[in-house]
Design an enzyme around this catalytic site. Structure first.
Site, PDB file in Angstrom:
ATOM      1  CB  CYS A 196      -1.203  -0.162   1.278  1.00  0.00           C
ATOM      2  SG  CYS A 196      -2.424   1.309   1.454  1.00  0.00           S
ATOM      3  CG  HIS A 214      -4.298  -3.065   3.688  1.00  0.00           C
ATOM      4  ND1 HIS A 214      -2.582  -3.128   4.135  1.00  0.00           N
ATOM      5  CD2 HIS A 214      -4.169  -2.649   2.551  1.00  0.00           C
ATOM      6  CE1 HIS A 214      -2.549  -1.571   3.912  1.00  0.00           C
ATOM      7  NE2 HIS A 214      -3.595  -1.414   3.196  1.00  0.00           N
ATOM      8  CD  GLU A 267      -1.294  -5.699   5.650  1.00  0.00           C
ATOM      9  OE1 GLU A 267      -1.301  -6.187   4.260  1.00  0.00           O
ATOM     10  OE2 GLU A 267      -2.004  -4.729   5.900  1.00  0.00           O
TER      11      GLU A 267
END
Ligand code: MN
Length: 244
Positions: free
Chosen positions: A113, A217, A219
């Site tokens: 990001c 994202h 994660e």
């Protein structure tokens, strides 16, 4: 255990006794994703001290540039427009220095990001300060769904690092109101959303270490989307391969 460095951020404490006191932090999802990939996560604090950064890099084999607030447009030679979000000049300075030092060591770099946007501006590219002002970007890139929901497609380029983990097309989450405008030299676009916005870039120059960056994202998706966990596993493997 093999270590991967994660760029930290600053947050002002809201607690009544500690109000205004800054804390250095990384979101838990990054920490868990690095554990899950079999490496030890090491949080790198926000600092402008080159020696501190170098001594931390000495014990890491690669770095992840994490998500966060907008990058100051002064970094890429523009004045701020009305739609610009919150800034952290201290963090800009820290991560630009961290990126340069990691690049000089030829460390693999994974940008997420803001981390992708940072890599692009550090190498001489620019950003759209607010994609809502750009009529061609019609997809909702600041999703209203929860963090673990995937909301838009990305189409991935052949012969890219990404395609090995994710295939030709995948669904991603999306929380960004900025995007890459002019791509920096040395990078190539490896994924786009269907409104044409750049969603991933990789290094594309023989003198550069592997750099993999995504606008979404991953994660937040490592426990629900196997390809996203694989992205972290592949990155850790890449770091290990290049560590003497
Ligand atoms: Mn998006």
């Amino acid at each position: 255990m093999f270590r991967v460095g994660l760029s930290g951020a600053l947050i002002a404490d809201q607690d009544q006794h500690w109000e205004g006191s800054n804390r250095h932090y990384v979101n838990d999802a990054y920490i868990r994703s690095v554990y899950g990939a079999g490496a030890a996560p090491l949080i790198i604090p926000v600092t402008d001290d080159r020696d501190v950064i170098d001594s931390i890099l000495d014990v890491c084999g690669g770095i992840i540039l994490t998500g966060g607030v907008d990058i100051s447009p002064l970094v890429y030679g523009e004045e701020p427009i009305r739609g610009l979000g919150k800034l952290s000049p201290q963090r800009d300075e820290f991560e630009l220095l961290l990126f340069r030092r990691a690049l000089e060591r030829s460390y693999p770099i994974f940008g997420v990001c803001r981390g992708m946007q940072l890599v692009n501006v550090a190498l001489g590219g620019t950003l759209y300060q607010n994609i809502e002002d750009v009529p061609e970007f019609t997809i909702q890139h600041v999703q209203q769904a929860c963090r673990q929901a995937v909301t838009h497609h990305v189409d991935i380029e052949d012969d890219s690092y990404l395609i090995k983990a994710l295939g030709e097309t995948c669904l991603v989450n999306s929380w960004h109101h900025q995007a890459i405008k002019d791509l920096a030299p040395g990078l190539r676009v490896t994924a786009r959303s269907r409104d044409g916005l750049i969603e991933a870039v990789e290094s594309d120059s023989p003198g550069m270490p592997p750099i993999v960056c995504v606008q979404w994202h991953p994660e937040e998706l490592t426990s629900t989307v196997p390809g996203m966990a694989k992205l972290f596993k592949n990155f850790v493997a890449l770091c290990k391969d290049r560590t003497p």
